[in-house]
Design a protein around this motif. Structure first.
Motif, short mmCIF file in Angstrom:
data_model
loop_
_atom_site.label_atom_id
_atom_site.label_comp_id
_atom_site.label_asym_id
_atom_site.label_seq_id
_atom_site.Cartn_x
_atom_site.Cartn_y
_atom_site.Cartn_z
N ASN A 124 0.84 -1.19 0.00
CA ASN A 124 0.00 0.00 0.00
C ASN A 124 0.87 1.24 0.00
O ASN A 124 2.00 1.22 0.49
CB ASN A 124 -0.92 0.03 1.23
N ARG A 125 0.32 2.31 -0.55
CA ARG A 125 1.00 3.60 -0.55
C ARG A 125 -0.04 4.63 -0.11
O ARG A 125 -1.05 4.80 -0.77
CB ARG A 125 1.53 3.91 -1.96
N TYR A 126 0.22 5.29 1.01
CA TYR A 126 -0.74 6.23 1.60
C TYR A 126 -0.50 7.63 1.03
O TYR A 126 0.63 8.06 0.89
CB TYR A 126 -0.59 6.28 3.11
N ASP A 127 -1.58 8.36 0.76
CA ASP A 127 -1.45 9.68 0.13
C ASP A 127 -0.75 10.69 1.04
O ASP A 127 0.42 10.98 0.86
CB ASP A 127 -2.81 10.20 -0.31
N VAL A 128 -1.47 11.24 2.02
CA VAL A 128 -0.91 12.30 2.87
C VAL A 128 -1.24 11.98 4.34
O VAL A 128 -2.37 11.61 4.65
CB VAL A 128 -1.51 13.68 2.50
N THR A 129 -0.23 12.13 5.19
CA THR A 129 -0.44 11.88 6.62
C THR A 129 0.13 13.06 7.41
O THR A 129 1.24 13.52 7.13
CB THR A 129 0.25 10.58 7.07
N VAL A 130 -0.64 13.52 8.39
CA VAL A 130 -0.18 14.57 9.30
C VAL A 130 0.33 13.90 10.57
O VAL A 130 -0.35 13.07 11.17
CB VAL A 130 -1.32 15.56 9.64
N LEU A 131 1.57 14.24 10.93
CA LEU A 131 2.18 13.73 12.16
C LEU A 131 2.09 14.81 13.23
O LEU A 131 2.36 15.98 12.96
CB LEU A 131 3.65 13.39 11.93
N VAL A 132 1.72 14.41 14.43
CA VAL A 132 1.76 15.31 15.58
C VAL A 132 2.80 14.73 16.52
O VAL A 132 2.67 13.61 17.01
CB VAL A 132 0.39 15.42 16.28
N ASN A 133 3.88 15.47 16.72
CA ASN A 133 5.02 15.00 17.51
C ASN A 133 5.51 13.64 17.03
O ASN A 133 5.89 12.78 17.82
CB ASN A 133 4.67 14.96 19.01
N ASP A 157 -10.51 1.88 4.15
CA ASP A 157 -11.06 0.65 4.72
C ASP A 157 -10.09 -0.51 4.45
O ASP A 157 -9.80 -1.32 5.33
CB ASP A 157 -12.42 0.39 4.06
N ARG A 158 -9.57 -0.56 3.24
CA ARG A 158 -8.63 -1.62 2.87
C ARG A 158 -7.31 -1.47 3.65
O ARG A 158 -6.75 -2.45 4.12
CB ARG A 158 -8.37 -1.58 1.35
N TYR A 159 -6.83 -0.23 3.79
CA TYR A 159 -5.60 -0.01 4.56
C TYR A 159 -5.75 -0.50 5.99
O TYR A 159 -4.84 -1.07 6.57
CB TYR A 159 -5.22 1.48 4.59
N GLN A 160 -6.92 -0.24 6.58
CA GLN A 160 -7.15 -0.67 7.96
C GLN A 160 -7.10 -2.19 8.07
O GLN A 160 -6.59 -2.72 9.04
CB GLN A 160 -8.49 -0.13 8.48
N ARG A 161 -7.63 -2.87 7.08
CA ARG A 161 -7.60 -4.33 7.08
C ARG A 161 -6.20 -4.87 6.78
O ARG A 161 -5.76 -5.83 7.38
CB ARG A 161 -8.56 -4.89 6.02
N ASP A 162 -5.52 -4.25 5.82
CA ASP A 162 -4.29 -4.81 5.27
C ASP A 162 -3.00 -4.37 5.94
O ASP A 162 -2.06 -5.16 6.03
CB ASP A 162 -4.15 -4.43 3.78
N SER A 163 -2.90 -3.09 6.36
CA SER A 163 -1.55 -2.63 6.69
C SER A 163 -1.40 -1.57 7.78
O SER A 163 -0.28 -1.37 8.25
CB SER A 163 -0.86 -2.11 5.42
N PHE A 164 -2.43 -0.87 8.21
CA PHE A 164 -2.24 0.16 9.24
C PHE A 164 -1.64 -0.45 10.52
O PHE A 164 -0.89 0.19 11.23
CB PHE A 164 -3.54 0.87 9.58
N PHE A 171 0.36 3.54 12.49
CA PHE A 171 -0.79 4.15 11.83
C PHE A 171 -2.10 3.86 12.57
O PHE A 171 -3.13 4.42 12.24
CB PHE A 171 -0.86 3.74 10.36
N GLU A 172 -2.04 3.02 13.60
CA GLU A 172 -3.21 2.83 14.46
C GLU A 172 -3.40 4.03 15.39
O GLU A 172 -4.41 4.12 16.08
CB GLU A 172 -3.09 1.55 15.27
N HIS A 196 -17.98 1.00 15.10
CA HIS A 196 -19.08 0.66 14.20
C HIS A 196 -18.81 -0.69 13.52
O HIS A 196 -19.69 -1.55 13.43
CB HIS A 196 -19.25 1.76 13.13
N LEU A 197 -17.58 -0.88 13.05
CA LEU A 197 -17.22 -2.13 12.38
C LEU A 197 -17.28 -3.32 13.34
O LEU A 197 -17.61 -4.43 12.94
CB LEU A 197 -15.83 -2.03 11.75
N ALA A 198 -16.96 -3.06 14.60
CA ALA A 198 -17.00 -4.13 15.59
C ALA A 198 -18.42 -4.42 16.05
O ALA A 198 -18.66 -5.34 16.82
CB ALA A 198 -16.12 -3.76 16.79
N GLY A 199 -19.38 -3.60 15.60
CA GLY A 199 -20.78 -3.82 15.93
C GLY A 199 -21.17 -3.36 17.33
O GLY A 199 -22.09 -3.85 17.94
#
Length: 200
Positions: A124-133, A157-164, A171-172, A196-199
């Motif tokens: 996966n290749r993520y577009d833009v991420t903001v880092l705080v500290n 959604d796919r990133y959360q399943r595959d690689s975060f 990235f969590e 929500h995904l966990a119900g």
């Protein structure tokens, strides 16, 4: 007509104009190296190699920590205890909530994770991420104008399943997702979505 790459460049330019520091970080090793310097700067300390290794493993990227534990750390438990080499202890701020201008904002783009890296199910290749500290807090997924914004949502959604969660799982720490096609922009919180995904 604005391509996705143009949209990404413009977003980064806008963030830089608002004092976000741009970093050419595209791998976990670079992300962790930058992350080490952020609490050092914020707290006016220098970690020894052993102190950083232990602090990172126990206070930032715990092997059993997921989205919920990392969110609690950021929201409620942002002061973590460092055990120094000499046996003393020191409180370490991950985020300065009293003086928010002490926090450092950085922006990265095109962060890459290959299939198998840290257990990742896919490349996966993520577009833009903001880092705080140094911690990934806001993830922005972009699509060119005319593309249904749902595609960006599905990609996250796919990133959360595959690689975060892969590797150190940094990235969590993402608290907020932003999706945009340059015309329509939406945002939602990571914790609300995971519940929500966990119900729940």
């Amino acid at each position: 007509y604005q391509s996705e790459a143009d949209l990404e460049r413009e977003l980064i330019r806008l963030l830089q104009s608002q004092a976000y520091e741009y970093l050419p970080i595209t791998s976990e090793a670079q992300l962790v190296t930058n992350l080490r310097t952020q609490p050092e700067s914020l707290n006016g300390i220098t970690f020894s190699g052993a102190e950083w290794t232990q602090f990172f493993a126990e206070r930032i990227a715990g092997a059993n920590d997921g989205i919920v534990e990392k969110t609690v750390r950021i929201q409620e438990d942002h002061v973590q205890l460092l055990k120094r080499d000499d046996g003393s202890t020191k409180n370490i701020l991950l985020i300065d909530k009293q003086n928010i201008h002490n926090n450092r904002l950085q922006v990265i783009n095109q962060y890459a994770i290959d299939q198998g890296d840290g257990g990742s199910a896919r490349s996966n290749r993520y577009d833009v991420t903001v880092l705080v500290n140094g911690l990934p807090m806001v993830h922005i997924e972009l699509k060119r104008r005319g593309v249904d914004i749902r595609e960006a949502f599905n990609q996250i959604d796919r990133y959360q399943r595959d690689s975060f969660w892969a590797g150190s799982g940094l990235f969590e720490y993402v608290q907020l997702f932003v999706i945009s096609n340059g015309t329509l922009t939406k945002y939602y919180s990571n914790t609300t979505r995971s519940r929500h995904l966990a119900g729940k």
